[in-house]
Scaffold this motif. Sequence first.
Motif, PDB file in Angstrom:
ATOM      1  N   LEU A 194       0.823  -1.203   0.000  1.00 16.59           N
ATOM      2  CA  LEU A 194       0.000   0.000   0.000  1.00 16.59           C
ATOM      3  C   LEU A 194       0.862   1.259   0.000  1.00 16.59           C
ATOM      4  CD1 LEU A 194      -2.621  -1.109   2.643  1.00 16.59           C
ATOM      5  CD2 LEU A 194      -3.141  -0.541   0.265  1.00 16.59           C
ATOM      6  N   ARG A 195       0.522   2.202  -0.869  1.00 10.09           N
ATOM      7  CA  ARG A 195       1.223   3.486  -0.882  1.00 10.09           C
ATOM      8  C   ARG A 195       0.898   4.315   0.368  1.00 10.09           C
ATOM      9  NH1 ARG A 195       3.571   4.672  -5.693  1.00 10.09           N
ATOM     10  NH2 ARG A 195       2.897   3.478  -7.531  1.00 10.09           N
ATOM     11  N   GLU A 196      -0.323   4.203   0.835  1.00 10.72           N
ATOM     12  CA  GLU A 196      -0.767   4.937   2.011  1.00 10.72           C
ATOM     13  C   GLU A 196      -1.458   3.981   2.974  1.00 10.72           C
ATOM     14  OE1 GLU A 196      -2.371   9.208   0.930  1.00 10.72           O
ATOM     15  OE2 GLU A 196      -3.295   7.717  -0.392  1.00 10.72           O
ATOM     16  N   ALA A 197      -1.429   4.317   4.254  1.00 14.47           N
ATOM     17  CA  ALA A 197      -2.164   3.536   5.238  1.00 14.47           C
ATOM     18  C   ALA A 197      -3.655   3.580   4.913  1.00 14.47           C
ATOM     19  CB  ALA A 197      -1.915   4.084   6.631  1.00 14.47           C
ATOM     20  N   VAL A 198      -4.340   2.500   5.211  1.00 13.48           N
ATOM     21  CA  VAL A 198      -5.784   2.446   4.956  1.00 13.48           C
ATOM     22  C   VAL A 198      -6.500   3.575   5.691  1.00 13.48           C
ATOM     23  CG1 VAL A 198      -7.876   1.077   5.277  1.00 13.48           C
ATOM     24  CG2 VAL A 198      -5.768  -0.032   4.518  1.00 13.48           C
ATOM     25  N   GLY A 199      -6.084   3.857   6.930  1.00 12.19           N
ATOM     26  CA  GLY A 199      -6.724   4.923   7.688  1.00 12.19           C
ATOM     27  C   GLY A 199      -6.600   6.280   7.016  1.00 12.19           C
ATOM     28  N   THR A 200      -5.480   6.525   6.355  1.00 10.40           N
ATOM     29  CA  THR A 200      -5.282   7.786   5.628  1.00 10.40           C
ATOM     30  C   THR A 200      -6.259   7.891   4.467  1.00 10.40           C
ATOM     31  OG1 THR A 200      -2.931   7.815   6.219  1.00 10.40           O
ATOM     32  CG2 THR A 200      -3.610   9.150   4.329  1.00 10.40           C
ATOM     33  N   VAL A 201      -6.420   6.802   3.733  1.00 11.85           N
ATOM     34  CA  VAL A 201      -7.343   6.795   2.593  1.00 11.85           C
ATOM     35  C   VAL A 201      -8.782   6.956   3.076  1.00 11.85           C
ATOM     36  CG1 VAL A 201      -8.238   5.423   0.684  1.00 11.85           C
ATOM     37  CG2 VAL A 201      -5.785   5.424   1.187  1.00 11.85           C
ATOM     38  N   TYR A 202      -9.167   6.183   4.068  1.00 10.11           N
ATOM     39  CA  TYR A 202     -10.534   6.278   4.592  1.00 10.11           C
ATOM     40  C   TYR A 202     -10.832   7.690   5.092  1.00 10.11           C
ATOM     41  CZ  TYR A 202     -11.587   1.222   4.573  1.00 10.11           C
ATOM     42  OH  TYR A 202     -11.866  -0.072   4.201  1.00 10.11           O
ATOM     43  N   ALA A 203      -9.856   8.293   5.774  1.00 10.00           N
ATOM     44  CA  ALA A 203     -10.064   9.643   6.313  1.00 10.00           C
ATOM     45  C   ALA A 203     -10.235  10.663   5.193  1.00 10.00           C
ATOM     46  CB  ALA A 203      -8.891  10.031   7.213  1.00 10.00           C
ATOM     47  N   ARG A 204      -9.478  10.507   4.112  1.00  8.70           N
ATOM     48  CA  ARG A 204      -9.584  11.433   2.988  1.00  8.70           C
ATOM     49  C   ARG A 204     -10.957  11.330   2.322  1.00  8.70           C
ATOM     50  NH1 ARG A 204      -5.248  10.093   0.628  1.00  8.70           N
ATOM     51  NH2 ARG A 204      -6.006   8.754  -1.054  1.00  8.70           N
ATOM     52  N   PHE A 205     -11.418  10.121   2.082  1.00  7.22           N
ATOM     53  CA  PHE A 205     -12.746   9.942   1.488  1.00  7.22           C
ATOM     54  C   PHE A 205     -13.833  10.448   2.430  1.00  7.22           C
ATOM     55  CE2 PHE A 205     -10.592   7.250  -1.529  1.00  7.22           C
ATOM     56  CZ  PHE A 205     -11.409   7.241  -2.656  1.00  7.22           C
ATOM     57  N   ALA A 206     -13.667  10.234   3.730  1.00  9.75           N
ATOM     58  CA  ALA A 206     -14.668  10.689   4.699  1.00  9.75           C
ATOM     59  C   ALA A 206     -14.729  12.216   4.744  1.00  9.75           C
ATOM     60  CB  ALA A 206     -14.353  10.130   6.083  1.00  9.75           C
ATOM     61  N   ALA A 207     -13.559  12.856   4.706  1.00  9.99           N
ATOM     62  CA  ALA A 207     -13.525  14.320   4.750  1.00  9.99           C
ATOM     63  C   ALA A 207     -14.251  14.925   3.555  1.00  9.99           C
ATOM     64  CB  ALA A 207     -12.083  14.807   4.795  1.00  9.99           C
ATOM     65  N   ALA A 208     -14.201  14.218   2.423  1.00 11.45           N
ATOM     66  CA  ALA A 208     -14.868  14.720   1.215  1.00 11.45           C
ATOM     67  C   ALA A 208     -16.379  14.771   1.365  1.00 11.45           C
ATOM     68  CB  ALA A 208     -14.486  13.856   0.012  1.00 11.45           C
ATOM     69  N   VAL A 209     -16.924  14.001   2.318  1.00 14.17           N
ATOM     70  CA  VAL A 209     -18.376  14.037   2.555  1.00 14.17           C
ATOM     71  C   VAL A 209     -18.686  14.677   3.909  1.00 14.17           C
ATOM     72  CG1 VAL A 209     -18.833  12.064   1.067  1.00 14.17           C
ATOM     73  CG2 VAL A 209     -18.411  11.684   3.513  1.00 14.17           C
ATOM     74  N   GLY A 210     -17.707  15.391   4.476  1.00 16.11           N
ATOM     75  CA  GLY A 210     -17.949  16.163   5.683  1.00 16.11           C
ATOM     76  C   GLY A 210     -17.773  15.433   6.991  1.00 16.11           C
ATOM     77  N   VAL A 211     -17.187  14.237   6.946  1.00 14.95           N
ATOM     78  CA  VAL A 211     -16.937  13.485   8.184  1.00 14.95           C
ATOM     79  C   VAL A 211     -15.442  13.530   8.465  1.00 14.95           C
ATOM     80  CG1 VAL A 211     -17.093  11.253   9.338  1.00 14.95           C
ATOM     81  CG2 VAL A 211     -18.909  11.966   7.768  1.00 14.95           C
ATOM     82  N   HIS A 212     -15.074  14.130   9.584  1.00 12.65           N
ATOM     83  CA  HIS A 212     -13.658  14.341   9.883  1.00 12.65           C
ATOM     84  C   HIS A 212     -13.233  13.437  11.039  1.00 12.65           C
ATOM     85  CE1 HIS A 212     -13.477  17.746   7.126  1.00 12.65           C
ATOM     86  NE2 HIS A 212     -14.660  18.098   7.616  1.00 12.65           N
ATOM     87  N   VAL A 213     -12.190  12.647  10.775  1.00 11.95           N
ATOM     88  CA  VAL A 213     -11.703  11.697  11.772  1.00 11.95           C
ATOM     89  C   VAL A 213     -10.203  11.527  11.599  1.00 11.95           C
ATOM     90  CG1 VAL A 213     -12.295   9.779  10.246  1.00 11.95           C
ATOM     91  CG2 VAL A 213     -12.016   9.348  12.691  1.00 11.95           C
ATOM     92  N   ASP A 214      -9.505  11.305  12.697  1.00 13.04           N
ATOM     93  CA  ASP A 214      -8.056  11.160  12.679  1.00 13.04           C
ATOM     94  C   ASP A 214      -7.636   9.917  11.893  1.00 13.04           C
ATOM     95  OD1 ASP A 214      -5.300  11.591  13.595  1.00 13.04           O
ATOM     96  OD2 ASP A 214      -5.659   9.800  14.819  1.00 13.04           O
ATOM     97  N   PRO A 215      -6.747  10.063  10.895  1.00  6.90           N
ATOM     98  CA  PRO A 215      -6.319   8.918  10.096  1.00  6.90           C
ATOM     99  C   PRO A 215      -5.689   7.796  10.920  1.00  6.90           C
ATOM    100  CG  PRO A 215      -5.681  10.953   9.019  1.00  6.90           C
ATOM    101  CD  PRO A 215      -6.184  11.326  10.374  1.00  6.90           C
TER     102      PRO A 215
ATOM    103  N   LEU B  92     -19.448   6.403  12.745  1.00  6.31           N
ATOM    104  CA  LEU B  92     -20.294   5.743  11.749  1.00  6.31           C
ATOM    105  C   LEU B  92     -21.644   6.432  11.588  1.00  6.31           C
ATOM    106  CD1 LEU B  92     -20.715   3.416   9.756  1.00  6.31           C
ATOM    107  CD2 LEU B  92     -21.533   2.020  11.677  1.00  6.31           C
ATOM    108  N   ASP B  93     -22.206   6.927  12.685  1.00 12.86           N
ATOM    109  CA  ASP B  93     -23.536   7.544  12.624  1.00 12.86           C
ATOM    110  C   ASP B  93     -23.538   8.889  11.908  1.00 12.86           C
ATOM    111  OD1 ASP B  93     -22.131   8.957  14.521  1.00 12.86           O
ATOM    112  OD2 ASP B  93     -23.680   8.875  16.069  1.00 12.86           O
ATOM    113  N   GLN B  94     -22.357   9.383  11.524  1.00 13.42           N
ATOM    114  CA  GLN B  94     -22.299  10.660  10.808  1.00 13.42           C
ATOM    115  C   GLN B  94     -22.502  10.511   9.298  1.00 13.42           C
ATOM    116  OE1 GLN B  94     -18.996  13.241  11.866  1.00 13.42           O
ATOM    117  NE2 GLN B  94     -18.826  12.317  13.904  1.00 13.42           N
ATOM    118  N   PHE B  95     -22.559   9.273   8.808  1.00 14.23           N
ATOM    119  CA  PHE B  95     -22.758   9.042   7.376  1.00 14.23           C
ATOM    120  C   PHE B  95     -24.253   8.887   7.084  1.00 14.23           C
ATOM    121  CE2 PHE B  95     -18.448   7.613   8.204  1.00 14.23           C
ATOM    122  CZ  PHE B  95     -17.739   8.157   7.144  1.00 14.23           C
ATOM    123  N   ALA B  96     -24.733   9.679   6.127  1.00 16.10           N
ATOM    124  CA  ALA B  96     -26.148   9.598   5.757  1.00 16.10           C
ATOM    125  C   ALA B  96     -26.461   8.307   5.006  1.00 16.10           C
ATOM    126  CB  ALA B  96     -26.530  10.812   4.903  1.00 16.10           C
TER     127      ALA B  96
END
Length: 248
Positions: free
Chosen positions: A21-42, A91-95
């Motif tokens: 993996l080029r990036e940690a999974v948590g980094t990728v998940y956090a980036r996708f989450a931020a794009a929909v307004g959910v902010h969480v530490d990678p 998890l409850d922050q995702f519509a």
Amino acid sequence: MLPLDPPQLITLDAVGTLFGLREAVGTVYARFAAAVGVHVDPATLDVAFFKAFKAAPPCAFPEVGASQRAEAEFKWWQGVAADTFHRAGVLDQFADFERFFAPIFAYYATAEPWFLYGDVLPALKDWQGQGIALMVVSNFDSRLYGVLDALGLAPFFKQVWISSEVGAAKPDRLIFERAVASYPASQVWHIGDSWEEDVLGAQGAGLQAIWLRRDRPLLPDPPLPHTLAVPQISDLTEVQVILRGRAS
């Protein structure tokens, strides 16, 4: 390093062995989450992911037909991702979590998140030039075919065996037995980075196991007597040395 019988076939794990993996999974998940307004530490997500992944059942669907397999694979990974965000407390922050997760699942089907280890192509070319058959045995899903193709690896492999299709995941001996059915087990080498899945799994099926320990010192892990009985390498070029030594 203990001597091995010469191989007719070498089977290899995929992630952590052929590519990483080029990036940690948590980094990728956090980036996708931020794009929909959910902010969480990678880093929090990364820890949560590995706990969720470990807690999940095997990515294997013995009762699922071919026409439903893609959906089963997606649902399996969606479950791991949902558990990851649940453990991170967001998890409850995702519509609509399924809609959110679909682009992540598609992302990992491309070459973008992966990098090829530098020793892989030279090793594969060397083995292929010696007439050794090559296969992949992986606890992955059907996205692996596209990833192997995108990374330029597909032409090297006679067959690819994935847990979601076989219906059994390493260390279950069934996936190994299916892969090597037309070869004498004692003349098959399996190389992978997981002690439990690759080494113990391959040994359970009667194969010669080689433990690939990337980015870690070659120190035996407990239990010592068992690890000392298994050849350990830090990259695939060391296998080329073994092969050349047996040919001389």
